[in-house]
Design an enzyme around this catalytic site. Structure first.
Site, PDB file in Angstrom:
ATOM      1  N   CYS A  74      33.892  -1.133  37.125  1.00  0.00           N
ATOM      2  CA  CYS A  74      35.243  -1.146  36.568  1.00  0.00           C
ATOM      3  C   CYS A  74      35.539   0.118  35.766  1.00  0.00           C
ATOM      4  O   CYS A  74      35.217   0.206  34.576  1.00  0.00           O
ATOM      5  CB  CYS A  74      35.419  -2.393  35.699  1.00  0.00           C
ATOM      6  SG  CYS A  74      37.100  -2.578  35.098  1.00  0.00           S
TER       7      CYS A  74
ATOM      8  N   CYS B  75      37.860  -0.341  32.814  1.00  0.00           N
ATOM      9  CA  CYS B  75      37.222  -0.891  31.619  1.00  0.00           C
ATOM     10  C   CYS B  75      36.379   0.147  30.884  1.00  0.00           C
ATOM     11  O   CYS B  75      36.369   0.210  29.665  1.00  0.00           O
ATOM     12  CB  CYS B  75      36.294  -2.041  32.001  1.00  0.00           C
ATOM     13  SG  CYS B  75      36.955  -3.135  33.244  1.00  0.00           S
ATOM     14  N   ASP B  76      35.644   0.944  31.645  1.00  0.00           N
ATOM     15  CA  ASP B  76      34.554   1.700  31.027  1.00  0.00           C
ATOM     16  C   ASP B  76      34.724   3.212  30.977  1.00  0.00           C
ATOM     17  O   ASP B  76      33.908   3.895  30.362  1.00  0.00           O
ATOM     18  CB  ASP B  76      33.243   1.368  31.760  1.00  0.00           C
ATOM     19  CG  ASP B  76      32.928  -0.118  31.668  1.00  0.00           C
ATOM     20  OD1 ASP B  76      33.212  -0.697  30.602  1.00  0.00           O
ATOM     21  OD2 ASP B  76      32.419  -0.690  32.634  1.00  0.00           O
TER      22      ASP B  76
END
Ligand code: NAP
Length: 486
Positions: free
Chosen positions: A175, A178-179
């Site tokens: 992801c 997300c990261d």
């Protein structure tokens, strides 16, 4: 310190402006005769059954119950879904930072507060020939459902190479939304040749110093227009005909990969600190194949939240390959529940009918755990006695603490396994904050953790959350290994 990967909910996907959903369209719905009189002769009725207990399923259950309809959640093999494996979440609505399992614990508490009934089982298949629809559970039980909300999610596809599991959350992730901020000025790789790989690389570009996309073929599968977009990002390079053989690291974080070039057959060491997987997702829809319309990849085809069978709705990642965020899943769960409530109202499920069928509802008593035979240990003396009294059995100890929400989920899964492993394993639980002597003897620094003892000697130690399927696999493996040595 492990690089902590954070799950961000509202992605650049939105900013980048790609829109869409399942490409196949829902031309028409299968309509069965919805005669409310059909329900009076049935047992095990449920007005709303939600299949899946991630954010989509839990929010659907909250709204179903708030809509005044008895709502049941079939939790599935991995209660809580993908969030149970997520460390910190940075943009769940209203929370600056929160752990994935905590989100699930809060949503579950909210559902329990609304008197939602949780069923620890797995759906084998759904029979839609007649209404109410019959849900067949893996345990052999059946539920006659008036409406169903499918919220079983999708799992990121993995490479299945050494190091992938080990460094998951330590540089390996699926992801970028997300990261990406954790890889500021670092050199990272994206694996895959589809639209997602292009998206992930673009999402990484404001942060990473260099992004290399590894494509296993000589060309990308991504749409031409997507590939064209890459030209506007000089930090992104594409490497063709390459496959990761192994992910390497320094015990905590990724440091590089072993890269095989399938054209010149050479292997090189490629230095990187982040491996972003974009090799597709696998929707958990096998149990509705042939029952509901799915697209070629297995995603349930929906029109808003309606599926191809009237009265059955789908929410979350099972019907969404575009947004895939916890927040959007929760929102679609709400929509599905509102649709379910409307469907019940439209088809004669009045308060009076609800009163009439009260005794025919699927009963919690039927689903109560059969056994609660978990030894709660508070000292080394108690553990020694347990091992001494059961010399021929493996002893599996589950370490938990009061503040660990995923631990509580795992204990309830462990309790379910007790009957399954009928007597071949002795199960025990230890509050690591209370029974400090046991925790320190086995050097338990993090919970949840499992220790398997054979004749008092440690056969295996595992730290982390295990879903139902994984837990069963773990216990089966322990038994197999225990027997081999015997
Ligand atoms: P996808 O189209 O299925 O592509 C997966 C890619 O991963 C393929 O290039 C595949 O290689 C590669 N791959 C699979 N297993 C691999 C392995 N073990 N090792 C190395 N590479 C591997 O998946 P996706 O990119 O996630 O897209 C899914 C769907 O969502 C598609 O329909 C896509 O169009 C859509 N989507 C659209 C957008 C957009 O419109 N902007 C954005 C994201 C996704 P091969 O090509 O060799 O099989």
């Amino acid at each position: 310190m492990k690089k902590k990967l954070v799950f961000l909910m509202l992605g650049n996907a939105l900013l980048l402006g790609f829109l869409g959903g399942c490409s196949a369209s829902l031309e028409e719905q299968k309509n069965t005769a919805f005669d409310i009189k059909n329900i009076f002769e049935k047992e095990n009725l449920a007005p709303i059954v939600v299949v899946g207990s991630g954010p989509a399923g839990l929010m659907a259950s909250v709204y179903g119950a708030r809509g005044g309809k008895e709502t049941f959640v079939i939790e599935g093999n991995e209660p809580g879904g993908l969030l149970m494996k997520t460390t910190e979440v940075a943009n769940w609505p209203g929370e600056t930072m929160i752990e994935g399992p905590q989100i699930i614990a809060k949503l579950r508490a909210q559902a329990e507060h609304q008197n939602v009934t949780f069923v620890q089982d797995h759906v084998a298949h759904i029979d839609t020939d007649r209404w109410p629809y019959t849900i067949h559970l893996e345990s052999g039980k059946k539920i006659n459902a008036l409406t169903i909300i499918i919220a079983t999610g999708a799992e990121p596809r993995m490479l299945n190479v050494p190091g992938e599991q080990e460094y998951w959350g330590g540089g390996v992730t699926a992801c970028a939304v997300c990261d990406a901020p954790f890889f500021k000025d670092e050199e990272v790789v994206v694996v895959g040749g589809g639209d997602s790989a292009v998206e992930e690389a673009i999402q990484l570009s404001p942060f990473a110093k260099k992004i290399t996309i590894f494509v296993r073929k000589g060309e990308m599968r991504a749409a031409h227009s997507m590939q064209e977009r890459l030209k506007g990002y000089p930090k992104i390079e594409v490497k063709y005909n390459v496959e990761i053989q192994k992910i390497l690291g320094d015990l905590e974080n990724v440091t590089g990969v072993e890269l095989y070039n399938n054209k010149d057959k050479k292997v090189e060491l490629f230095q990187t600190t982040g491996v972003f997987l974009a090799v597709g997702h696998i929707p958990n829809s096998s149990f509705v194949q042939g029952t509901l319309k799915t697209d070629p990849e297995g995603y349930i085809v929906v029109d808003r939240r309606k599926t191809s069978v009237a009265g059955i709705f789908a929410a979350g990642d099972i019907a969404d390959k575009v947004y895939r965020q916890a927040g959007t899943s929760a929102g679609s769960g709400i929509e599905a529940a509102l649709d379910s409530v409307q469907f019940l109202d439209d088809n004669g499920y009045t308060n009076q009918v609800a009163q009439q069928i009260k005794t025919q509802l699927f009963s919690e008593n039927d689903i109560a755990l059969q056994s609660n035979d978990l030894h709660e240990l508070s000292s080394m003396e108690e553990l020694t006695a347990l091992v001494t009294n059961n010399p021929d059995q493996l002893v599996v100890i589950d370490f938990w603490t009061e503040t660990c929400s995923s631990c509580k989920q795992m204990i309830s899964l462990l309790k379910e396994s007790i009957d399954e492993f009928d007597g071949s394993i002795i199960f025990a639980s230890v509050d690591a904050d209370e029974a400090v002597d046991i925790a320190s003897t086995y050097n338990v620094m993090k919970v949840p953790a499992l220790i398997t003892l054979k004749k008092g000697v440690v056969q295996d130690k595992f730290t982390g959350f295990l879903g139902k399927k994984e837990l069963r696999g773990y216990l089966e493996k322990q038994l197999a290994e225990g027997h081999l040595e015997a």
